[in-house]
Design a protein around this motif. Structure first.
Motif, PDB file in Angstrom:
ATOM      1  N   MET A 131     -15.544  10.722 -27.225  1.00 32.38           N
ATOM      2  CA  MET A 131     -16.739   9.973 -26.821  1.00 32.38           C
ATOM      3  C   MET A 131     -16.690   8.577 -27.431  1.00 32.38           C
ATOM      4  N   ALA A 132     -16.874   7.564 -26.606  1.00 37.39           N
ATOM      5  CA  ALA A 132     -16.800   6.180 -27.078  1.00 37.39           C
ATOM      6  C   ALA A 132     -17.997   5.828 -27.956  1.00 37.39           C
ATOM      7  N   LEU A 133     -17.733   5.050 -28.998  1.00 30.47           N
ATOM      8  CA  LEU A 133     -18.813   4.586 -29.868  1.00 30.47           C
ATOM      9  C   LEU A 133     -19.503   3.389 -29.239  1.00 30.47           C
ATOM     10  N   ILE A 134     -20.758   3.215 -29.571  1.00 30.97           N
ATOM     11  CA  ILE A 134     -21.503   2.046 -29.107  1.00 30.97           C
ATOM     12  C   ILE A 134     -21.308   0.934 -30.130  1.00 30.97           C
ATOM     13  N   PRO A 135     -20.695  -0.174 -29.736  1.00 31.94           N
ATOM     14  CA  PRO A 135     -20.451  -1.252 -30.706  1.00 31.94           C
ATOM     15  C   PRO A 135     -21.752  -1.916 -31.128  1.00 31.94           C
ATOM     16  N   PRO A 136     -21.826  -2.379 -32.389  1.00 32.64           N
ATOM     17  CA  PRO A 136     -23.036  -3.086 -32.834  1.00 32.64           C
ATOM     18  C   PRO A 136     -23.204  -4.377 -32.050  1.00 32.64           C
ATOM     19  N   SER A 137     -24.437  -4.730 -31.770  1.00 31.46           N
ATOM     20  CA  SER A 137     -24.724  -5.894 -30.931  1.00 31.46           C
ATOM     21  C   SER A 137     -24.427  -7.201 -31.641  1.00 31.46           C
ATOM     22  N   THR A 138     -24.255  -8.256 -30.850  1.00 30.36           N
ATOM     23  CA  THR A 138     -23.978  -9.589 -31.386  1.00 30.36           C
ATOM     24  C   THR A 138     -25.086 -10.024 -32.334  1.00 30.36           C
ATOM     25  N   ALA A 139     -24.691 -10.554 -33.468  1.00 30.43           N
ATOM     26  CA  ALA A 139     -25.650 -10.944 -34.507  1.00 30.43           C
ATOM     27  C   ALA A 139     -26.098 -12.391 -34.337  1.00 30.43           C
ATOM     28  N   VAL A 140     -27.222 -12.717 -34.961  1.00 29.63           N
ATOM     29  CA  VAL A 140     -27.763 -14.073 -34.861  1.00 29.63           C
ATOM     30  C   VAL A 140     -27.918 -14.748 -36.219  1.00 29.63           C
ATOM     31  N   THR A 141     -27.612 -14.040 -37.311  1.00 30.22           N
ATOM     32  CA  THR A 141     -27.690 -14.623 -38.652  1.00 30.22           C
ATOM     33  C   THR A 141     -26.405 -14.301 -39.399  1.00 30.22           C
ATOM     34  N   PRO A 142     -26.062 -15.076 -40.427  1.00 30.40           N
ATOM     35  CA  PRO A 142     -24.861 -14.769 -41.205  1.00 30.40           C
ATOM     36  C   PRO A 142     -24.901 -13.366 -41.797  1.00 30.40           C
ATOM     37  N   GLU A 143     -26.053 -12.970 -42.290  1.00 31.96           N
ATOM     38  CA  GLU A 143     -26.179 -11.661 -42.918  1.00 31.96           C
ATOM     39  C   GLU A 143     -25.909 -10.533 -41.928  1.00 31.96           C
ATOM     40  N   SER A 144     -26.539 -10.622 -40.747  1.00 33.71           N
ATOM     41  CA  SER A 144     -26.355  -9.561 -39.755  1.00 33.71           C
ATOM     42  C   SER A 144     -24.952  -9.595 -39.155  1.00 33.71           C
ATOM     43  N   ALA A 145     -24.359 -10.788 -39.054  1.00 36.94           N
ATOM     44  CA  ALA A 145     -22.995 -10.889 -38.537  1.00 36.94           C
ATOM     45  C   ALA A 145     -22.006 -10.223 -39.490  1.00 36.94           C
ATOM     46  N   PHE A 146     -22.231 -10.411 -40.794  1.00 39.86           N
ATOM     47  CA  PHE A 146     -21.343  -9.791 -41.777  1.00 39.86           C
ATOM     48  C   PHE A 146     -21.514  -8.278 -41.760  1.00 39.86           C
ATOM     49  N   THR A 147     -22.741  -7.827 -41.633  1.00 44.14           N
ATOM     50  CA  THR A 147     -23.003  -6.392 -41.543  1.00 44.14           C
ATOM     51  C   THR A 147     -22.347  -5.807 -40.292  1.00 44.14           C
ATOM     52  N   ARG A 148     -22.369  -6.563 -39.192  1.00 45.22           N
ATOM     53  CA  ARG A 148     -21.721  -6.121 -37.955  1.00 45.22           C
ATOM     54  C   ARG A 148     -20.224  -5.921 -38.177  1.00 45.22           C
ATOM     55  N   LEU A 149     -19.599  -6.857 -38.867  1.00 46.73           N
ATOM     56  CA  LEU A 149     -18.164  -6.740 -39.146  1.00 46.73           C
ATOM     57  C   LEU A 149     -17.884  -5.519 -40.019  1.00 46.73           C
ATOM     58  N   LEU A 150     -18.714  -5.288 -41.039  1.00 43.42           N
ATOM     59  CA  LEU A 150     -18.519  -4.129 -41.912  1.00 43.42           C
ATOM     60  C   LEU A 150     -18.658  -2.815 -41.137  1.00 43.42           C
ATOM     61  N   THR A 151     -19.615  -2.791 -40.213  1.00 43.81           N
ATOM     62  CA  THR A 151     -19.818  -1.590 -39.400  1.00 43.81           C
ATOM     63  C   THR A 151     -18.607  -1.320 -38.507  1.00 43.81           C
ATOM     64  N   ILE A 152     -18.099  -2.374 -37.871  1.00 42.64           N
ATOM     65  CA  ILE A 152     -16.919  -2.225 -37.009  1.00 42.64           C
ATOM     66  C   ILE A 152     -15.716  -1.794 -37.837  1.00 42.64           C
ATOM     67  N   MET A 153     -15.572  -2.364 -39.036  1.00 42.76           N
ATOM     68  CA  MET A 153     -14.456  -1.994 -39.905  1.00 42.76           C
ATOM     69  C   MET A 153     -14.528  -0.516 -40.259  1.00 42.76           C
ATOM     70  N   ASP A 154     -15.717  -0.026 -40.562  1.00 43.22           N
ATOM     71  CA  ASP A 154     -15.885   1.401 -40.863  1.00 43.22           C
ATOM     72  C   ASP A 154     -15.498   2.259 -39.659  1.00 43.22           C
ATOM     73  N   ASP A 155     -15.939   1.846 -38.466  1.00 40.63           N
ATOM     74  CA  ASP A 155     -15.623   2.592 -37.251  1.00 40.63           C
ATOM     75  C   ASP A 155     -14.112   2.663 -37.023  1.00 40.63           C
ATOM     76  N   LEU A 156     -13.441   1.515 -37.210  1.00 39.74           N
ATOM     77  CA  LEU A 156     -12.001   1.469 -36.984  1.00 39.74           C
ATOM     78  C   LEU A 156     -11.248   2.309 -38.005  1.00 39.74           C
ATOM     79  N   ARG A 157     -11.661   2.219 -39.242  1.00 38.55           N
ATOM     80  CA  ARG A 157     -10.985   2.957 -40.309  1.00 38.55           C
ATOM     81  C   ARG A 157     -11.108   4.470 -40.104  1.00 38.55           C
ATOM     82  N   LEU A 158     -12.197   4.894 -39.522  1.00 34.88           N
ATOM     83  CA  LEU A 158     -12.426   6.319 -39.331  1.00 34.88           C
ATOM     84  C   LEU A 158     -11.843   6.852 -38.028  1.00 34.88           C
TER      85      LEU A 158
END
Length: 267
Positions: free
Chosen positions: A1-28
């Motif tokens: 089952m495909a994962l739902i990618p986190p949505s495009t961020a609008v602040t530096p903080e949320s953009a960094f969190t988005r990258l961390l979330t994607i990194m976790d998804d890829l690593r797993l």
């Protein structure tokens, strides 16, 4: 089952969190990402750094943005791997650099007065020694390319006051080293030379030239790379013109090639 990618961020903080979330998804979930180690990523990080350097020299802003993203991914990747063994995580990494910056900028976060950039650099090196560095030059990576390493060595020596006072003194040193090299390797003398000694003198000459470049605010690495690119562009023009005239370079005289070379210099 495909994962739902986190949505495009609008602040530096949320953009960094988005990258961390994607990194976790890829690593797993990604076979390739799951396989990577600190060691396997190392050579890829070096390659990405050189690609960023190329983009900067080309003043290609879209490419710079892309390469910065690639390097950011690698930094997050390293921290994610280390977190799996409880050595450190991305929060530790970010707090570490923040603490270091605060500690090494007492003129911003303390009561130290500075007058110029040189004062800042001197303070920086003194603080590093207090932090446990055994030598001012200890922070220069051994694996740096020699040209870059020479620049860093000289900058760090200057940071503690070990430097020439005037650029004319540095140029005098360049001329002195050039004469010493000529004494060992005279272009008009066909006699056998001491290769090891000549090599040493040539190294001294390069080191003194790099030192002079620093005094006139020229980055020797950038300067040489721009000359490399200029040569490549002109040589490729020479190859193209030779081909258009139905010739191969190895069949042409130097005088014939020089005609196209002079044309290339005008482009």
């Amino acid at each position: 089952m495909a994962l739902i990618p986190p949505s495009t961020a609008v602040t530096p903080e949320s953009a960094f969190t988005r990258l961390l979330t994607i990194m976790d998804d890829l690593r797993l979930n990604c076979p390739w990402d799951k396989k990577q180690t600190l060691e396997s990523l190392r050579h890829l990080t070096i390659e990405e750094t050189y690609e960023l350097s190329d983009a900067i020299l080309s003043a290609d802003m879209p490419e710079i943005k892309k390469e910065l993203g690639d390097i950011m991914l690698h930094l997050v990747f390293y921290a994610r791997i280390a977190s799996e063994t409880n050595d450190f995580n991305i929060t530790d990494v970010l707090n570490s650099i923040c603490d270091k910056l605060v500690n090494r900028h007492p003129h911003i976060y303390g009561d130290v007065d500075v007058q110029n950039e040189d004062d800042v650099k001197r303070n920086w090196e003194q603080i590093k020694l207090k932090e446990g560095n055994k030598s001012v030059l200890g922070g220069v990576p051994l694996s740096l390319p020699a040209l870059v390493k020479a620049s860093r060595i000289q900058e760090k020596a200057r940071g503690v006051g070990f430097d020439w006072e005037e650029k004319k003194q540095v140029w005098a040193k360049v001329e002195e080293e050039l004469q010493e090299f000529k004494n060992e390797f005279n272009a008009e003398d066909e006699s056998t030379i001491d290769h090891e000694k000549a090599e040493g003198e040539f190294g001294d000459l390069l080191f003194s030239l790099i030192n002079y470049a620093r005094f006139i605010n020229i980055n020797p690495e950038d300067a040489l790379e721009k000359t490399n690119r200029k040569f490549i562009k002109r040589f490729q023009y020479l190859e193209t013109k030779a081909k258009e005239n139905g010739k191969q370079l190895h069949d042409m005289s130097l005088a014939e090639m020089d005609i196209f070379w002079e044309e290339a210099k005008k482009i």
